[in-house]
Design an enzyme around this catalytic site. Sequence first.
Site, PDB file in Angstrom:
ATOM      1  N   GLU A   1       0.842  -1.223   0.000  1.00  0.00           N
ATOM      2  CA  GLU A   1       0.000   0.000   0.000  1.00  0.00           C
ATOM      3  C   GLU A   1       0.866   1.258   0.000  1.00  0.00           C
ATOM      4  O   GLU A   1       0.822   2.069   0.923  1.00  0.00           O
ATOM      5  CB  GLU A   1      -0.953  -0.019   1.188  1.00  0.00           C
ATOM      6  CG  GLU A   1      -1.908  -1.196   1.145  1.00  0.00           C
ATOM      7  CD  GLU A   1      -2.989  -1.155   2.221  1.00  0.00           C
ATOM      8  OE1 GLU A   1      -2.718  -0.642   3.308  1.00  0.00           O
ATOM      9  OE2 GLU A   1      -4.101  -1.657   1.973  1.00  0.00           O
TER      10      GLU A   1
ATOM     11  N   GLU B   1      -5.377  -8.308  -1.300  1.00  0.00           N
ATOM     12  CA  GLU B   1      -6.052  -8.131  -0.008  1.00  0.00           C
ATOM     13  C   GLU B   1      -7.501  -7.799  -0.273  1.00  0.00           C
ATOM     14  O   GLU B   1      -7.796  -6.891  -1.038  1.00  0.00           O
ATOM     15  CB  GLU B   1      -5.462  -6.972   0.809  1.00  0.00           C
ATOM     16  CG  GLU B   1      -4.164  -7.252   1.479  1.00  0.00           C
ATOM     17  CD  GLU B   1      -3.758  -6.147   2.458  1.00  0.00           C
ATOM     18  OE1 GLU B   1      -4.626  -5.557   3.110  1.00  0.00           O
ATOM     19  OE2 GLU B   1      -2.551  -5.884   2.535  1.00  0.00           O
TER      20      GLU B   1
HETATM   21  C1  BG6 Z   1      -4.387  -3.189   4.887  1.00  0.00           C
HETATM   22  C2  BG6 Z   1      -3.025  -3.609   5.377  1.00  0.00           C
HETATM   23  O1  BG6 Z   1      -4.441  -1.827   4.817  1.00  0.00           O
HETATM   24  O2  BG6 Z   1      -5.480  -3.479   5.687  1.00  0.00           O
HETATM   25  C3  BG6 Z   1      -3.020  -4.817   6.280  1.00  0.00           C
HETATM   26  O3  BG6 Z   1      -2.150  -3.839   4.298  1.00  0.00           O
HETATM   27  C4  BG6 Z   1      -4.170  -4.697   7.262  1.00  0.00           C
HETATM   28  O4  BG6 Z   1      -1.781  -4.905   6.919  1.00  0.00           O
HETATM   29  C5  BG6 Z   1      -5.475  -4.650   6.480  1.00  0.00           C
HETATM   30  O5  BG6 Z   1      -4.205  -5.681   8.247  1.00  0.00           O
HETATM   31  C6  BG6 Z   1      -6.715  -4.608   7.337  1.00  0.00           C
HETATM   32  O6  BG6 Z   1      -6.631  -3.570   8.272  1.00  0.00           O
HETATM   33  P1  BG6 Z   1      -6.818  -3.809   9.820  1.00  0.00           P
HETATM   34  O7  BG6 Z   1      -6.523  -2.506  10.431  1.00  0.00           O
HETATM   35  O8  BG6 Z   1      -8.234  -4.230   9.977  1.00  0.00           O
HETATM   36  O9  BG6 Z   1      -5.856  -4.861  10.221  1.00  0.00           O
END
Ligand code: BG6
Length: 495
Positions: free
Chosen positions: A194, A390
Site C-alpha cells: 500500500e 487483499e
Molecule cells: C491493509 C493492510 O491496509 O489493511 C493490512 O495492508 C491490514 O496490513 C489490512 O491488516 C486490514 O486492516 P486492519 O486494520 O483491519 O488490520
Amino acid sequence: MKKQSNPVFPRDFLWGGATAANQIEGAWNVDGKGMSVADVAKFKPNVDKGDYKAQWHVSQRDIDEAKNSEDEVYFSKRHGIDFYHKYPEDLALFGELGFKTMRVSIAWTRIFPNGDELEPNQRGINFYHRLFDEMLKNGIEPLVTLSHYEMPLHLVEAYDGWVSKDVITFFNRYTDIVLKEFSKKVKYWLTFNEIDSVFRHPFTTVGVQEEKYLTKVAAEEAIYQAVHNQFVASAIATRQLKEYNPEALMGAMLTKTTTYPETCNPLDIELAQKTNRQNYFYSDVQIRGKYPQHILNYWRENSFNINVSEEELEVISNYTVDFLSFSYYMSLVDSINKADKEIVGGNLNQGVKNPYLEMTDFGWQIDPVGLKISMIDMYDRYQIPLMIVENGIGNYDTLTEDGKVHDPYRIEYFKEHLKQVGYAIADGVECLGYTSWGCIDLVSASTSQMSKRYGFVYVDLDDYNKGSLKRYKKDSFDWYKQVIETNGASLYEED
Ligand code: BG6
C-alpha cells in the site's frame, strides 16, 4: 433473451490468502531479529475503535516505553499468532484448503536487525528458506512483499526514515540479499505494501514522525521526499530481481479505494476525480515510469524542494513493475457539501456515508460491485495484469463449545466480491489471482487487536495475548475450499 453464461476464471488463477510478517510471525526478538516499527505499536483498548488515527498513531512516548519493555500484551505485534514456530501446521491447513498461492512478507529486521549493517543475519535467511520450502512442499506458490509496515526502528531514529537517501542504499542491500537467495523459489514479488498509505500513517510506512516537523507543510514535503525515495528503491529492487531471475515478476501494491461523487453536480464529480487521481499517483509512477504533471505542479505551487536526480528518474523510468496488485476493502463517497453529512470510513480513509451499502462490525462499507468497477478502471488505465492481494471482512467471531465458528457473513462477503472478480475477468480484465486478507486470524494492523478477525482459520487468542493458540477451521474454510476446487464455478450456483 439468451441467458448469459457464467464467468470462467483462468485455469492457472492463483487462489489463496494473504498475511504480513509483523501481524503473524511473533518471535519479535528471536534468532537475532531487530526491533521494527511494528514492535512499538500499541494495542489501545481505551481509545475509541472507530478512531483509527489515534489507534494507529505511535508517539515518541510509545517508542521510548517500547524500547525499555519486554511487554508482549500491549505491544501485540510482538506475539502475532506465533507463525514463526507454527508455520508447518498452518501451511498444512492451507494446503488442505487448496491454496495455490499465499502472500507473506519478509521482516527486514530478521535479515538486517538495525537496517544499516553490512552483513546479513544468517538465521533470518535460514528461516525464510524453511518457510518457502514448506510452502512449496504444500503446493503453495509464495507471493512475497519486501516491505509491509515493518522497517527497522533504528532507521527511523538514526536517519529520519525514508526521508534519507541512505535508506535507499540500506533497503537495496537487503533486497539484493533476499532476491539473490529466494528469487529461484519465489516468482511473485511486491515492493511496498500500500505504497499510497504514506500520508495516512507516515510512521509505519516511511518512518516519518509528523509531530517532529515545525509545520504541516514541512511534514508533507518530507513525506513526498520519502515516497520518492521508495519509488527509486522499488525500481532498483525490480532491476535486481530481473538480474537474478528474469522470469520472476515484480508488482506494485496500491490501496484501491474508488471514490464516487455524491451527486451529478460537476463539482462533486471534479472532487471525486481529484481524489481518484491522487490514489493513482503512486501506480502512475511505478507503471508509467514518470511523475504525473499534477504532482509536479503541486510541488511547485507549494515550493516543495524534493531532492530528485536525473539518474533516479532514469531508474524509475527503466524499471517499471510487471503487474499491479492492490488491496480492496471499500469504496468512498466525496461531496462538496460534507459539513452536515454522516462521515464513515475505514483503513484510515473517510467519506460521506453511502446509503446503498451495508457495513462490517467495524464500520467499513461493503461494496462488491465497487471491486469490479475498480478492476475495470485500473485495467483500462494501465493495461497490465492485476492481482487482488487483499480483500476481506474484519468481524467479531464466536468459537462454539464444540470448536466451530459459524461465519455466514464472511461467506456472503467473499461470495459477492469473488463473483464480481469473475465478471471483471469476463469483461476482459487480466487478473493473475486473488489472496484474501488475513486468511488466518492475525493481529490487526490499525488497532493491534486480535478480536478483529479476517481468517478462514480461527486462532484461539484474545486481545490480551491469552489463549491456547490452537487453530480451528471456520465454516468459511470449507466454503472457500469448494470455490478453489471448482475454480470459481461454485460461486455462481444458486444457494
Ligand atoms: C491493509 C493492510 O491496509 O489493511 C493490512 O495492508 C491490514 O496490513 C489490512 O491488516 C486490514 O486492516 P486492519 O486494520 O483491519 O488490520
